[in-house]
Design a protein around this motif. Structure first.
Motif, PDB file in Angstrom:
ATOM      1  N   THR A 462      25.627  45.028  27.291  1.00 37.34           N
ATOM      2  CA  THR A 462      26.773  44.266  27.765  1.00 37.34           C
ATOM      3  C   THR A 462      27.243  44.808  29.105  1.00 37.34           C
ATOM      4  O   THR A 462      27.332  46.025  29.292  1.00 37.34           O
ATOM      5  N   LEU A 463      27.540  43.901  30.015  1.00 33.35           N
ATOM      6  CA  LEU A 463      28.191  44.236  31.285  1.00 33.35           C
ATOM      7  C   LEU A 463      29.632  43.767  31.213  1.00 33.35           C
ATOM      8  O   LEU A 463      29.897  42.596  30.935  1.00 33.35           O
ATOM      9  N   MET A 464      30.564  44.683  31.432  1.00 34.32           N
ATOM     10  CA  MET A 464      31.976  44.329  31.564  1.00 34.32           C
ATOM     11  C   MET A 464      32.269  44.220  33.055  1.00 34.32           C
ATOM     12  O   MET A 464      32.267  45.225  33.766  1.00 34.32           O
ATOM     13  N   LEU A 465      32.498  43.002  33.523  1.00 35.76           N
ATOM     14  CA  LEU A 465      32.720  42.753  34.945  1.00 35.76           C
ATOM     15  C   LEU A 465      34.195  42.440  35.174  1.00 35.76           C
ATOM     16  O   LEU A 465      34.683  41.387  34.763  1.00 35.76           O
ATOM     17  N   ASP A 466      34.894  43.354  35.802  1.00 41.93           N
ATOM     18  CA  ASP A 466      36.326  43.244  36.064  1.00 41.93           C
ATOM     19  C   ASP A 466      36.508  42.796  37.514  1.00 41.93           C
ATOM     20  O   ASP A 466      36.188  43.551  38.435  1.00 41.93           O
ATOM     21  N   ILE A 467      36.995  41.580  37.721  1.00 46.81           N
ATOM     22  CA  ILE A 467      37.148  41.029  39.069  1.00 46.81           C
ATOM     23  C   ILE A 467      38.635  40.922  39.412  1.00 46.81           C
ATOM     24  O   ILE A 467      39.412  40.343  38.648  1.00 46.81           O
ATOM     25  N   VAL A 468      39.011  41.501  40.547  1.00 45.23           N
ATOM     26  CA  VAL A 468      40.400  41.476  40.993  1.00 45.23           C
ATOM     27  C   VAL A 468      40.477  40.622  42.256  1.00 45.23           C
ATOM     28  O   VAL A 468      39.855  40.941  43.274  1.00 45.23           O
ATOM     29  N   MET A 469      41.238  39.544  42.184  1.00 46.12           N
ATOM     30  CA  MET A 469      41.351  38.592  43.281  1.00 46.12           C
ATOM     31  C   MET A 469      42.590  38.876  44.138  1.00 46.12           C
ATOM     32  O   MET A 469      43.617  39.366  43.647  1.00 46.12           O
ATOM     33  N   LEU A 470      42.480  38.567  45.418  1.00 41.72           N
ATOM     34  CA  LEU A 470      43.639  38.634  46.314  1.00 41.72           C
ATOM     35  C   LEU A 470      44.686  37.604  45.896  1.00 41.72           C
ATOM     36  O   LEU A 470      44.343  36.479  45.522  1.00 41.72           O
TER      37      LEU A 470
END
Length: 499
Positions: A462-470
């Protein structure tokens, strides 16, 4: 007997009878003694925890688990004498034991009385079936049987839940350091066979490739990756007046500590014929029994490293042998199933202020830098290989979290793999000004480096991909004026972005 280990069995979700453990406890007593493995066969404990009441959550069960150990005189005497416990779990019992370990020992920086955690088919990252377990059909069935469906536990088990995210992020990033609270040797034993007699034709998840009919291998495996990507303005482009140009910076990348994983041949999640737990009999070879005995031989880091290697070899052989399955249907033509290696990606999208982004499109893309046609050199979802996506599920409580289930063999064959996040609200693609929004977002692309996503996706993992947007806030949200004349400012111009 002074150094022997106590053994505790912990069951899964919606269990109401200790017969769920089948003959495994009795078989283990016999086999361990024959193999000279020192466990306290007089004190094999079968847990009885409540998971089918809606008000009960996994954290509540973990608290009950700690209290039960504290209130059992024989266990307390053994622990006082310096002995430790072997905990063997099935299904949801894995997350329960891990939550107990994390809550009472890792976070509190206490030495754990558990030496071995042996998890059979654990839903460590949840199960796709949990979302369906909340459905009206499930509730009707539960009411007919006189129990509730266990909403609180199902919330944890739903793919991408906050509770599972917190536990697994802490494990992968080792914050706090799990191993500092005494060595706990963790093992994941799972299968990828489907017991066709238990297949539900209304629910395709019960026959999903790469799973045991309930839990995906990738969701059981603790060898996972956490990646955090933060969106930033591309200053070179911004200086040219292109305020919409953004890029992603990899802020964090962590790979979990190496954990023993064995995909056992011929095993499904449940059932008396193939079930990894229930199919154990008192006689005959059984892969579950053999694997547990191997786990129990581990006493130190060197022993553990050897088992990790041996289990990796077993997993490779199992998946090669079970890659093609032929179902004999007697008078009807045979059915052929293929079981490619799979991977799971859990994506969580928030903005820089920590708010959930609930309205967005998330696309996987591919491209070919050397293609003759210009259109093929631009990231495009349509350039991904046919059949790469097995499933996509959105968390019902946390709408900012998506889980993608992928055919790893096809994904690994793509030259480039990227991501496009299309948030809302967002100005029109060609707009030079954000006339309609005082607060908005900007689309983001991960795709300039072929390794950015593809290198994160590993088979059976599993890949946990945490994306933080402007979060783009415009000056028009708050402004000052010296004009004391009464004026309507309803149609204030949003203005330039606040720095």
């Amino acid at each position: 007997m002074a150094d022997s280990k106590l053994v505790v069995f912990v069951h899964g979700w919606s269990v109401r009878h200790t017969n769920t453990y089948g003959r495994l406890p009795d078989r283990l007593k016999v086999e361990a003694a024959a193999a000279g493995i020192d466990i306290d066969v007089e004190n094999v404990y079968l847990s009885k925890y409540i998971s089918f009441r809606d008000e009960v959550r996994v954290e509540d069960i973990a608290r009950g688990m700690e209290a039960a150990f504290s209130n059992e005189p024989a266990i307390q005497t053994a622990l006082t004498d310096g002995r430790r416990m072997v905990v063997i779990t099935h299904s949801t019992g894995g997350p329960v034991a891990r939550e107990w370990l994390f809550r009472f020992y890792v976070k509190q920086k206490r030495s754990c009385p558990m030496s071995h955690l042996i998890m059979l088919a654990p839903a460590n990252f949840g199960s796709a079936l949990a979302q369906l377990g909340k459905s009206k059909v499930s509730r009707l069935k539960s009411w007919a049987e006189g129990v509730e469906p266990g909403q609180g536990v199902l919330d944890w088990l739903e793919l991408g839940s906050d509770e599972s995210w917190q536990l697994n992020e802490s494990w992968i990033r080792q914050t706090p350091q799990w191993s500092a609270q005494g060595d706990v040797h963790q093992f994941v034993l799972t299968g990828q066979q489907i017991d066709r007699s238990l297949y539900d034709h209304v629910n395709s998840y019960t026959g999903e490739t790469g799973s045991d009919g309930v839990v995906r291998v990738a969701a059981a495996n603790l060898n996972a990756t956490y990646v955090k990507c933060v969106q930033e303005i591309d200053q070179d482009e911004a200086d040219k007046g292109n305020w919409r140009a953004t890029k992603f910076r990899q802020a964090i990348r962590r790979v979990a500590p190496k954990t023993a994983l064995a995909v056992l041949p011929g095993q499904s999640h449940s059932g008396a014929t193939k079930g990894i737990l229930r199919s154990v009999k008192m006689t005959g070879d059984h892969p579950t029994v053999s694997a547990i005995l191997k786990c129990l031989t581990v006493d130190d880091a060197d022993d553990y490293a050897k088992v990790v290697k041996d289990f990796a070899t077993l997993t490779k052989k199992t998946q090669e042998d079970e890659h093609t399955e032929i179902e004999d249907r007697f008078f009807f033509s045979d059915r052929v199933f293929t079981h490619p290696a799979t991977t799971q990606m859990i994506v969580r999208i928030t903005d820089e202020a920590g708010h959930s982004l609930d309205d967005f499109d998330f696309l996987l893309t591919s491209w070919d830098r050397d293609a003759a046609k210009a259109a093929y050199r631009v990231p495009n979802p349509n350039l991904l290989p046919s059949g790469f996506l097995i499933d996509r599920q959105r968390n019902q409580i946390r709408r900012n979290t998506l889980t993608f289930y992928l055919n790893h063999e096809l994904i690994a064959s793509t030259a480039n793999l990227g991501v496009a996040v299309l948030p809302r609200p967002e100005p029109a693609p060609n707009a030079k000004r954000a006339d309609d929004f005082f607060v908005h977002y900007l689309r983001g692309l991960i795709g300039s480096d072929a390794k950015t996503i593809a290198a994160y996706l590993q088979p059976n993992s599993t890949l946990m991909l945490d994306i933080v947007m402007l979060r783009m806030v415009r000056q028009g949200v708050f402004s000052l004026t010296r004009d004391t004349n009464a004026r309507d400012f309803t149609n204030t111009d949003p203005g330039a972005p606040v720095s």
